[in-house]
Design a protein around this motif. Sequence first.
Motif, PDB file in Angstrom:
ATOM      1  N   GLY A   6       0.809  -1.211   0.000  1.00  0.00           N
ATOM      2  CA  GLY A   6       0.000   0.000   0.000  1.00  0.00           C
ATOM      3  C   GLY A   6       0.843   1.262   0.000  1.00  0.00           C
ATOM      4  N   ASN A   7       0.178   2.415  -0.052  1.00  0.00           N
ATOM      5  CA  ASN A   7       0.878   3.703  -0.159  1.00  0.00           C
ATOM      6  C   ASN A   7       1.769   4.012   1.034  1.00  0.00           C
ATOM      7  OD1 ASN A   7       0.023   4.415  -2.703  1.00  0.00           O
ATOM      8  ND2 ASN A   7      -1.860   5.356  -1.955  1.00  0.00           N
ATOM      9  N   THR A   8       1.247   3.864   2.243  1.00  0.00           N
ATOM     10  CA  THR A   8       2.055   4.179   3.428  1.00  0.00           C
ATOM     11  C   THR A   8       3.236   3.230   3.525  1.00  0.00           C
ATOM     12  OG1 THR A   8       0.064   4.952   4.566  1.00  0.00           O
ATOM     13  CG2 THR A   8       1.993   4.476   5.922  1.00  0.00           C
ATOM     14  N   ASP A   9       2.984   1.950   3.347  1.00  0.00           N
ATOM     15  CA  ASP A   9       4.041   0.939   3.369  1.00  0.00           C
ATOM     16  C   ASP A   9       5.079   1.235   2.294  1.00  0.00           C
ATOM     17  OD1 ASP A   9       5.494  -1.369   3.861  1.00  0.00           O
ATOM     18  OD2 ASP A   9       4.004  -2.734   3.028  1.00  0.00           O
ATOM     19  N   ARG A  10       4.616   1.655   1.146  1.00  0.00           N
ATOM     20  CA  ARG A  10       5.501   1.968   0.026  1.00  0.00           C
ATOM     21  C   ARG A  10       6.475   3.083   0.379  1.00  0.00           C
ATOM     22  NH1 ARG A  10       3.592   4.524  -5.759  1.00  0.00           N
ATOM     23  NH2 ARG A  10       5.562   4.191  -6.798  1.00  0.00           N
ATOM     24  N   TRP A  11       5.960   4.189   0.912  1.00  0.00           N
ATOM     25  CA  TRP A  11       6.826   5.326   1.228  1.00  0.00           C
ATOM     26  C   TRP A  11       7.750   5.046   2.400  1.00  0.00           C
ATOM     27  CZ3 TRP A  11       7.890   8.312  -2.435  1.00  0.00           C
ATOM     28  CH2 TRP A  11       6.957   8.576  -3.421  1.00  0.00           C
ATOM     29  N   VAL A  40      13.784  -0.420  -1.297  1.00  0.00           N
ATOM     30  CA  VAL A  40      13.566   0.574  -2.351  1.00  0.00           C
ATOM     31  C   VAL A  40      12.889  -0.084  -3.557  1.00  0.00           C
ATOM     32  CG1 VAL A  40      14.709   2.067  -4.040  1.00  0.00           C
ATOM     33  CG2 VAL A  40      15.407   2.146  -1.654  1.00  0.00           C
ATOM     34  N   LEU A  41      13.359  -1.255  -3.942  1.00  0.00           N
ATOM     35  CA  LEU A  41      12.764  -1.948  -5.092  1.00  0.00           C
ATOM     36  C   LEU A  41      11.351  -2.442  -4.790  1.00  0.00           C
ATOM     37  CD1 LEU A  41      15.797  -3.983  -6.459  1.00  0.00           C
ATOM     38  CD2 LEU A  41      14.752  -1.937  -7.429  1.00  0.00           C
ATOM     39  N   THR A  42      11.130  -2.997  -3.599  1.00  0.00           N
ATOM     40  CA  THR A  42       9.781  -3.473  -3.277  1.00  0.00           C
ATOM     41  C   THR A  42       8.809  -2.308  -3.158  1.00  0.00           C
ATOM     42  OG1 THR A  42      10.267  -3.542  -0.895  1.00  0.00           O
ATOM     43  CG2 THR A  42      10.555  -5.589  -2.151  1.00  0.00           C
ATOM     44  N   GLY A  43       9.281  -1.160  -2.701  1.00  0.00           N
ATOM     45  CA  GLY A  43       8.426   0.021  -2.647  1.00  0.00           C
ATOM     46  C   GLY A  43       8.158   0.595  -4.019  1.00  0.00           C
ATOM     47  N   THR A  44       9.158   0.575  -4.874  1.00  0.00           N
ATOM     48  CA  THR A  44       9.007   1.111  -6.221  1.00  0.00           C
ATOM     49  C   THR A  44       8.045   0.277  -7.058  1.00  0.00           C
ATOM     50  OG1 THR A  44      11.249   2.009  -6.150  1.00  0.00           O
ATOM     51  CG2 THR A  44      10.252   1.739  -8.321  1.00  0.00           C
ATOM     52  N   PHE A  45       8.192  -1.040  -6.989  1.00  0.00           N
ATOM     53  CA  PHE A  45       7.350  -1.920  -7.795  1.00  0.00           C
ATOM     54  C   PHE A  45       6.047  -2.308  -7.094  1.00  0.00           C
ATOM     55  CE2 PHE A  45      11.591  -2.795  -9.609  1.00  0.00           C
ATOM     56  CZ  PHE A  45      11.333  -2.325 -10.886  1.00  0.00           C
ATOM     57  N   PRO A  53       3.666 -15.865   0.788  1.00  0.00           N
ATOM     58  CA  PRO A  53       3.367 -17.097   1.519  1.00  0.00           C
ATOM     59  C   PRO A  53       2.366 -16.900   2.658  1.00  0.00           C
ATOM     60  CG  PRO A  53       5.743 -16.748   1.389  1.00  0.00           C
ATOM     61  CD  PRO A  53       5.078 -15.540   0.828  1.00  0.00           C
ATOM     62  N   PHE A  54       2.284 -15.690   3.169  1.00  0.00           N
ATOM     63  CA  PHE A  54       1.394 -15.401   4.292  1.00  0.00           C
ATOM     64  C   PHE A  54       0.067 -14.794   3.850  1.00  0.00           C
ATOM     65  CE2 PHE A  54       5.808 -14.944   5.741  1.00  0.00           C
ATOM     66  CZ  PHE A  54       5.847 -16.010   6.627  1.00  0.00           C
ATOM     67  N   GLY A  55      -0.065 -14.501   2.576  1.00  0.00           N
ATOM     68  CA  GLY A  55      -1.288 -13.904   2.059  1.00  0.00           C
ATOM     69  C   GLY A  55      -1.513 -12.493   2.539  1.00  0.00           C
ATOM     70  N   LEU A  56      -0.446 -11.768   2.848  1.00  0.00           N
ATOM     71  CA  LEU A  56      -0.560 -10.414   3.369  1.00  0.00           C
ATOM     72  C   LEU A  56      -0.646  -9.389   2.233  1.00  0.00           C
ATOM     73  CD1 LEU A  56       2.149 -10.548   6.165  1.00  0.00           C
ATOM     74  CD2 LEU A  56      -0.321 -10.676   6.439  1.00  0.00           C
ATOM     75  N   SER A  57      -1.256  -8.267   2.556  1.00  0.00           N
ATOM     76  CA  SER A  57      -1.324  -7.143   1.641  1.00  0.00           C
ATOM     77  C   SER A  57      -1.624  -5.891   2.462  1.00  0.00           C
ATOM     78  CB  SER A  57      -2.422  -7.338   0.597  1.00  0.00           C
ATOM     79  OG  SER A  57      -2.538  -6.193  -0.205  1.00  0.00           O
ATOM     80  N   THR A  58      -0.924  -4.816   2.158  1.00  0.00           N
ATOM     81  CA  THR A  58      -1.178  -3.560   2.860  1.00  0.00           C
ATOM     82  C   THR A  58      -1.954  -2.589   1.991  1.00  0.00           C
ATOM     83  OG1 THR A  58       0.983  -2.699   2.194  1.00  0.00           O
ATOM     84  CG2 THR A  58       0.859  -3.768   4.336  1.00  0.00           C
ATOM     85  N   CYS A  59      -2.411  -3.062   0.833  1.00  0.00           N
ATOM     86  CA  CYS A  59      -3.245  -2.232  -0.044  1.00  0.00           C
ATOM     87  C   CYS A  59      -4.649  -2.136   0.535  1.00  0.00           C
ATOM     88  CB  CYS A  59      -3.335  -2.855  -1.430  1.00  0.00           C
ATOM     89  SG  CYS A  59      -1.817  -2.778  -2.352  1.00  0.00           S
ATOM     90  N   SER A  60      -5.262  -0.983   0.335  1.00  0.00           N
ATOM     91  CA  SER A  60      -6.645  -0.839   0.765  1.00  0.00           C
ATOM     92  C   SER A  60      -7.522  -1.631  -0.190  1.00  0.00           C
ATOM     93  CB  SER A  60      -7.048   0.633   0.765  1.00  0.00           C
ATOM     94  OG  SER A  60      -6.903   1.170  -0.520  1.00  0.00           O
ATOM     95  N   ILE A  61      -8.598  -2.171   0.332  1.00  0.00           N
ATOM     96  CA  ILE A  61      -9.501  -2.974  -0.459  1.00  0.00           C
ATOM     97  C   ILE A  61     -10.493  -2.064  -1.173  1.00  0.00           C
ATOM     98  CG2 ILE A  61     -11.270  -4.761  -0.387  1.00  0.00           C
ATOM     99  CD1 ILE A  61      -9.890  -5.838   2.126  1.00  0.00           C
TER     100      ILE A  61
END
Length: 63
Positions: A6-11, A40-45, A53-61
């Motif tokens: 998600g955005n916060t996690d990204r920045w 930096v790469l995981t935030g950029t992409f 593997p954990f099925g996690l996501s910080t993106c808003s639904i």
Amino acid sequence: MKINVGNTDRWVRIIAGLGLIGASLTGFIGMWGWLGIVPVLTGTFRFCPAYLPFGLSTCSIKK
């Protein structure tokens, strides 16, 4: 690749990664600071393979 950062996690990732790289360039923490490239790469992409593997996501639904 499905977006799972998600955005916060990204920045936070980008800023922390750049901080580690900067600390390495100034000689403050040594060569280990170059590991800052990973956040930096995981935030950029907006994709983190460690979340899969954990099925996690910080993106808003969005419905």
